[in-house]
Motif scaffolding. Structure first.
Motif, PDB file in Angstrom:
ATOM      1  N   MET A   1      63.046  70.631  25.484  1.00  0.00           N
ATOM      2  CA  MET A   1      62.809  71.271  26.753  1.00  0.00           C
ATOM      3  C   MET A   1      64.097  71.174  27.592  1.00  0.00           C
ATOM      4  N   THR A   2      64.490  72.278  28.199  1.00  0.00           N
ATOM      5  CA  THR A   2      65.686  72.331  29.025  1.00  0.00           C
ATOM      6  C   THR A   2      65.388  71.828  30.428  1.00  0.00           C
ATOM      7  N   SER A   3      66.279  71.027  30.961  1.00  0.00           N
ATOM      8  CA  SER A   3      66.128  70.521  32.328  1.00  0.00           C
ATOM      9  C   SER A   3      66.519  71.582  33.337  1.00  0.00           C
ATOM     10  N   LEU A   4      65.910  71.511  34.511  1.00  0.00           N
ATOM     11  CA  LEU A   4      66.327  72.315  35.645  1.00  0.00           C
ATOM     12  C   LEU A   4      67.470  71.580  36.333  1.00  0.00           C
ATOM     13  N   SER A   5      68.441  72.298  36.826  1.00  0.00           N
ATOM     14  CA  SER A   5      69.577  71.674  37.504  1.00  0.00           C
ATOM     15  C   SER A   5      69.255  71.458  38.978  1.00  0.00           C
ATOM     16  N   LEU A   6      69.323  70.209  39.405  1.00  0.00           N
ATOM     17  CA  LEU A   6      69.069  69.844  40.798  1.00  0.00           C
ATOM     18  C   LEU A   6      70.307  70.148  41.629  1.00  0.00           C
ATOM     19  N   ILE A   7      70.133  70.900  42.717  1.00  0.00           N
ATOM     20  CA  ILE A   7      71.246  71.255  43.599  1.00  0.00           C
ATOM     21  C   ILE A   7      70.835  71.040  45.055  1.00  0.00           C
ATOM     22  N   GLY A   8      71.806  71.072  45.947  1.00  0.00           N
ATOM     23  CA  GLY A   8      71.516  71.098  47.380  1.00  0.00           C
ATOM     24  C   GLY A   8      71.161  69.778  48.009  1.00  0.00           C
ATOM     25  N   TYR A   9      71.390  68.688  47.328  1.00  0.00           N
ATOM     26  CA  TYR A   9      71.150  67.372  47.916  1.00  0.00           C
ATOM     27  C   TYR A   9      72.479  66.792  48.392  1.00  0.00           C
ATOM     28  N   TRP A  10      72.412  66.131  49.536  1.00  0.00           N
ATOM     29  CA  TRP A  10      73.626  65.649  50.199  1.00  0.00           C
ATOM     30  C   TRP A  10      73.524  64.167  50.524  1.00  0.00           C
ATOM     31  N   ARG A  11      74.635  63.546  50.606  1.00  0.00           N
ATOM     32  CA  ARG A  11      74.704  62.131  50.969  1.00  0.00           C
ATOM     33  C   ARG A  11      74.521  62.000  52.476  1.00  0.00           C
ATOM     34  N   SER A  12      73.887  60.921  52.895  1.00  0.00           N
ATOM     35  CA  SER A  12      73.734  60.628  54.323  1.00  0.00           C
ATOM     36  C   SER A  12      75.062  60.157  54.898  1.00  0.00           C
ATOM     37  N   GLU A  13      75.267  60.417  56.164  1.00  0.00           N
ATOM     38  CA  GLU A  13      76.496  59.995  56.831  1.00  0.00           C
ATOM     39  C   GLU A  13      76.673  58.484  56.699  1.00  0.00           C
ATOM     40  N   GLY A  14      77.843  58.072  56.320  1.00  0.00           N
ATOM     41  CA  GLY A  14      78.156  56.658  56.194  1.00  0.00           C
ATOM     42  C   GLY A  14      77.761  56.035  54.870  1.00  0.00           C
ATOM     43  N   ASP A  15      77.007  56.744  54.033  1.00  0.00           N
ATOM     44  CA  ASP A  15      76.589  56.211  52.743  1.00  0.00           C
ATOM     45  C   ASP A  15      77.666  56.520  51.706  1.00  0.00           C
ATOM     46  N   LEU A  16      78.537  55.578  51.489  1.00  0.00           N
ATOM     47  CA  LEU A  16      79.650  55.788  50.566  1.00  0.00           C
ATOM     48  C   LEU A  16      79.283  55.436  49.122  1.00  0.00           C
ATOM     49  N   THR A  17      78.063  54.959  48.910  1.00  0.00           N
ATOM     50  CA  THR A  17      77.652  54.592  47.557  1.00  0.00           C
ATOM     51  C   THR A  17      76.956  55.738  46.830  1.00  0.00           C
ATOM     52  N   SER A  18      76.518  56.753  47.563  1.00  0.00           N
ATOM     53  CA  SER A  18      75.804  57.871  46.955  1.00  0.00           C
ATOM     54  C   SER A  18      76.766  58.760  46.173  1.00  0.00           C
ATOM     55  N   ALA A  19      76.305  59.246  45.042  1.00  0.00           N
ATOM     56  CA  ALA A  19      77.093  60.188  44.249  1.00  0.00           C
ATOM     57  C   ALA A  19      76.989  61.610  44.793  1.00  0.00           C
ATOM     58  N   PHE A  20      76.018  61.850  45.694  1.00  0.00           N
ATOM     59  CA  PHE A  20      75.873  63.189  46.259  1.00  0.00           C
ATOM     60  C   PHE A  20      77.040  63.495  47.196  1.00  0.00           C
ATOM     61  N   PRO A  21      77.418  64.765  47.308  1.00  0.00           N
ATOM     62  CA  PRO A  21      78.531  65.135  48.186  1.00  0.00           C
ATOM     63  C   PRO A  21      78.140  65.078  49.657  1.00  0.00           C
ATOM     64  N   ASP A  22      79.136  64.987  50.505  1.00  0.00           N
ATOM     65  CA  ASP A  22      78.945  65.056  51.951  1.00  0.00           C
ATOM     66  C   ASP A  22      78.947  66.535  52.334  1.00  0.00           C
ATOM     67  N   PRO A  23      77.903  67.040  52.987  1.00  0.00           N
ATOM     68  CA  PRO A  23      77.861  68.473  53.302  1.00  0.00           C
ATOM     69  C   PRO A  23      79.004  68.910  54.213  1.00  0.00           C
ATOM     70  N   ARG A  24      79.538  68.009  55.006  1.00  0.00           N
ATOM     71  CA  ARG A  24      80.651  68.352  55.903  1.00  0.00           C
ATOM     72  C   ARG A  24      81.893  68.783  55.117  1.00  0.00           C
ATOM     73  N   ASP A  25      82.006  68.306  53.893  1.00  0.00           N
ATOM     74  CA  ASP A  25      83.152  68.681  53.054  1.00  0.00           C
ATOM     75  C   ASP A  25      83.032  70.107  52.526  1.00  0.00           C
ATOM     76  N   TRP A  26      81.863  70.717  52.681  1.00  0.00           N
ATOM     77  CA  TRP A  26      81.612  72.051  52.150  1.00  0.00           C
ATOM     78  C   TRP A  26      81.468  73.108  53.244  1.00  0.00           C
ATOM     79  N   VAL A  27      81.692  72.726  54.496  1.00  0.00           N
ATOM     80  CA  VAL A  27      81.608  73.679  55.604  1.00  0.00           C
ATOM     81  C   VAL A  27      82.768  74.668  55.504  1.00  0.00           C
ATOM     82  N   ASP A  28      82.440  75.960  55.574  1.00  0.00           N
ATOM     83  CA  ASP A  28      83.451  77.021  55.492  1.00  0.00           C
ATOM     84  C   ASP A  28      83.097  78.120  56.498  1.00  0.00           C
ATOM     85  N   PRO A  29      83.563  77.976  57.749  1.00  0.00           N
ATOM     86  CA  PRO A  29      83.235  78.990  58.757  1.00  0.00           C
ATOM     87  C   PRO A  29      83.843  80.364  58.468  1.00  0.00           C
TER      88      PRO A  29
END
Length: 124
Positions: A1-29
């Motif tokens: 069975m093929t897995s679904l790819s999990l997307i759109g999860y972000w690290r909380s501010e100040g949490d440097l241990t999370s592997a999730f990205p910081d959404p602020r790094d992806w802001v593109d006005p």
């Protein structure tokens, strides 16, 4: 069975241990507004995948950002993903933007024909 790819999860501010990205790094006005709107539209909904017991806060502004996950059969994402795109100009990786555009384009010029429905519900 093929897995679904999990997307759109972000690290909380100040949490440097999370592997999730910081959404602020992806802001593109400067992200093209039409492409941004189409991407947001696509990720604003999907097929309900699962629900949770409490709201997830936006990692940028703190608003309650949903309690469900959606899927399209390829990806799974949190209900609030469109909020990041709409309100904070968080630009998803190009592969996800292209996926959304391809899926929207696949149905854009199709017509909704009532033939099957009328036949299936006709009383004889």
């Amino acid at each position: 069975m093929t897995s679904l790819s999990l997307i759109g999860y972000w690290r909380s501010e100040g949490d440097l241990t999370s592997a999730f990205p910081d959404p602020r790094d992806w802001v593109d006005p400067s992200w093209d507004q039409d492409e941004r709107d189409a991407t947001s539209y696509y990720f604003a909904a999907g097929t309900l995948f699962r629900t949770f017991m409490g709201y997830s806060p936006c990692r940028i502004c703190g608003v309650d950002n949903g309690v469900v996950e959606y899927t399209d059969g390829t990806y799974v994402w949190p209900e609030g993903l469109a909020h990041y795109i709409d309100e904070h100009a968080v630009r998803l990786p190009d592969v996800l933007v292209a996926h959304a555009r391809e899926r929207l384009n696949a149905v854009e010029d199709r017509e909704a024909a009532p033939d099957w429905w009328l036949t299936a519900t006709a009383k004889t």
